[in-house]
Design a protein around this motif. Structure first.
Motif, PDB file in Angstrom:
ATOM      1  N   TYR A   1       0.836  -1.196   0.000  1.00  0.00           N
ATOM      2  CA  TYR A   1       0.000   0.000   0.000  1.00  0.00           C
ATOM      3  C   TYR A   1       0.877   1.254   0.000  1.00  0.00           C
ATOM      4  CZ  TYR A   1      -2.803   3.800   1.751  1.00  0.00           C
ATOM      5  OH  TYR A   1      -3.382   5.036   1.898  1.00  0.00           O
TER       6      TYR A   1
ATOM      7  N   HIS B   1       0.925   4.284  -2.616  1.00  0.00           N
ATOM      8  CA  HIS B   1       0.708   5.652  -2.150  1.00  0.00           C
ATOM      9  C   HIS B   1       1.836   6.565  -2.651  1.00  0.00           C
ATOM     10  CE1 HIS B   1       0.466   9.008   0.737  1.00  0.00           C
ATOM     11  NE2 HIS B   1      -0.829   8.766   0.684  1.00  0.00           N
TER      12      HIS B   1
ATOM     13  N   ASP C   1      -7.184   9.136  -7.145  1.00  0.00           N
ATOM     14  CA  ASP C   1      -7.990   8.159  -6.393  1.00  0.00           C
ATOM     15  C   ASP C   1      -7.736   6.749  -6.910  1.00  0.00           C
ATOM     16  OD1 ASP C   1     -10.097   9.981  -4.916  1.00  0.00           O
ATOM     17  OD2 ASP C   1      -9.834  10.769  -6.942  1.00  0.00           O
TER      18      ASP C   1
ATOM     19  N   ASN D   1      -8.392   2.239  -5.825  1.00  0.00           N
ATOM     20  CA  ASN D   1      -8.842   1.185  -4.927  1.00  0.00           C
ATOM     21  C   ASN D   1      -7.728   0.173  -4.751  1.00  0.00           C
ATOM     22  OD1 ASN D   1     -11.305   1.523  -3.762  1.00  0.00           O
ATOM     23  ND2 ASN D   1     -12.454   0.744  -5.490  1.00  0.00           N
ATOM     24  N   GLU D   2      -7.645  -0.371  -3.582  1.00  0.00           N
ATOM     25  CA  GLU D   2      -6.642  -1.407  -3.326  1.00  0.00           C
ATOM     26  C   GLU D   2      -7.054  -2.703  -4.043  1.00  0.00           C
ATOM     27  OE1 GLU D   2      -3.529  -1.387  -1.261  1.00  0.00           O
ATOM     28  OE2 GLU D   2      -3.934   0.489  -2.261  1.00  0.00           O
TER      29      GLU D   2
ATOM     30  N   HIS E   1     -11.585   4.363  -2.772  1.00  0.00           N
ATOM     31  CA  HIS E   1     -11.474   4.655  -1.352  1.00  0.00           C
ATOM     32  C   HIS E   1     -10.193   5.361  -0.939  1.00  0.00           C
ATOM     33  CE1 HIS E   1     -15.111   2.734  -0.105  1.00  0.00           C
ATOM     34  NE2 HIS E   1     -14.824   1.692  -0.854  1.00  0.00           N
ATOM     35  N   HIS E   2      -9.167   5.288  -1.781  1.00  0.00           N
ATOM     36  CA  HIS E   2      -7.886   5.878  -1.366  1.00  0.00           C
ATOM     37  C   HIS E   2      -7.598   7.108  -2.203  1.00  0.00           C
ATOM     38  CE1 HIS E   2      -6.924   2.510   1.246  1.00  0.00           C
ATOM     39  NE2 HIS E   2      -7.549   1.793   0.339  1.00  0.00           N
TER      40      HIS E   2
END
Lengths: 240, 164
Positions: B46, B50, B138, B140-141, B150-151
């Protein structure tokens, strides 16, 4: 005393079946654990190599980005350009913050040694020789069959990249560049740094594993179009 | 009483219950350890995405700053469009290639910018002094089927046109 001996001495050892059962269970557990640990070790080694690569790739791109942001000019010469490796020599000219005039310009020379798998940043006038961006890369104690490779280190003007990375925001860059002004194109650069990790099979049953990753960034060289650059050019004209 | 006698008459060997109990304890400990490693690996992954998202946002911001600085005329149709932002038509960018052998597990992110906000400082009397720019990335994982991303990475920057 005899009574005590009779009460506490136990001569019923394991039966043959019990012993065999224990051995089989232990053997299965040890075998399972060994296989699991070996798979885990392989995964850990690969993961560690990729993290090391990430660290180095991001380091190099960050350092070059910083250098370009402070720069007033940049010169790019293609040194290696074949089907698998593309390397540029990059000279970034910046002003010494103590003087801010062209007579005290500093040139940061970015060079790649593909054999040593190293990117060097040298400052002219020379301050401390050829400096490796990260002397700890590639790691010294690699396993048998493991090695890293620099596949690409290029800097391209906006819209002039030879082959844009797939699925990136630079895919349509070439099209967009037709509508852009020259001042924008000449100050906007794309850094591309590609590293590869190879893990050759050594023992029978091993599988080779190769991983390639690109680190890139776009930089807008503000100082190229800012009054500071123009004042330098004006100074040069006057001197000329 | 019989059971008690039987238990008391233990001859020292490992019985079935003990083996099963031992295996269960070892199993639980192994699962917890593997889960811990898996969680840690997931977090590292993650963090990697990021970092890349920050890099994508910054690259996009650099492009917009460059445009405003040297290649921006609000009266021009193309630039008027750019000024409005592209929330409804975000760019799709590869964020993480993941397994090189599997092209279907790639993680993509959506990149867009909001409307440019003109900032006019009255003391300068120059009209628009600079533009405020906002960029969102943006994603999603992996293994998330949610249609909502979501991120998010959010960047805010500013730039002034060259003439100022």
């Amino acid at each position: 005393m005899r009574l005590m001996n009779r009460l506490y001495s136990k001569d019923e050892g394991w039966t043959f079946v019990e012993a065999m059962l224990a051995v089989v269970i232990m053997a299965i557990m040890v075998l399972g654990l060994t296989v699991m640990l070996m798979a885990f070790r392989e995964h850990l080694d690969r993961s560690w190599a990729v993290r090391t690569m990430d660290q180095y790739g991001n380091d190099v791109v960050e350092r070059l980005t910083h250098s370009l942001r402070n720069g007033i000019n940049v010169q790019v010469n293609t040194r290696i350009n074949n089907y698998s490796i593309k390397i540029d020599d990059i000279d970034v000219t910046a002003l010494d913050p103590m003087y801010l005039d062209d007579a005290h310009a500093i040139t940061n020379r970015w060079r790649v040694n593909t054999r040593a798998v190293q990117v060097y940043a040298e400052e002219k006038p020379k301050k401390s020789g050829l400096n490796a961006v990260d002397p700890l890369f590639p790691p010294k104690r690699l396993g048998r069959g493991e090695y890293f490779e620099i596949k690409r280190f290029t800097l391209s003007e906006y819209g002039k990249d030879r082959d844009s990375p797939d699925g990136s925001i630079w895919e349509n860059e070439r099209l967009d560049s037709w509508s852009r002004s020259e001042t924008f194109k000449e100050a906007t650069y794309l850094i591309r740094f590609v590293l590869a990790y190879h893990r050759n099979a050594i023992n029978a049953g091993d599988k080779s594993w190769d991983f390639e990753k690109e680190y890139n960034n776009r930089v807008y060289m503000r100082n190229k179009n800012l009054p500071i650059r123009k004042s330098v050019e004006a100074g040069q004209d006057q001197a000329g | 009483m019989k059971l008690f006698k039987k238990w008391r008459s233990d001859d020292g060997s490992i019985d079935f219950i003990q083996i099963v109990t031992g295996l269960v304890i070892i199993g639980i400990a192994s699962i917890a350890t593997i889960d811990g490693f898996h969680q840690g690996y997931g977090w590292l992954d993650y963090q990697n995405r990021h970092t890349k998202a920050v890099s994508v946002a910054r690259s996009y911001m650099e492009y917009l700053q460059g445009r405003i600085h040297t290649d921006f005329q609000p009266a021009r149709f193309e630039d008027a469009q750019l000024m409005q932002g592209n929330r409804n038509a975000p760019l799709e960018v590869l964020l993480d290639g993941r397994d090189p052998d599997d092209p279907n597990d790639n993680v993509f992110c959506s990149v867009h910018h909001g409307p440019f906000l003109p900032v006019d400082r009255p003391e300068t009397g120059e009209g628009v002094d600079y533009w405020r720019i906002r960029v969102w990335v943006d994603w999603n994982e992996p293994n998330s089927n949610s249609p909502v991303l979501h991120h998010q990475v959010f960047f805010e920057g500013m730039m002034l046109p060259e003439g100022l």
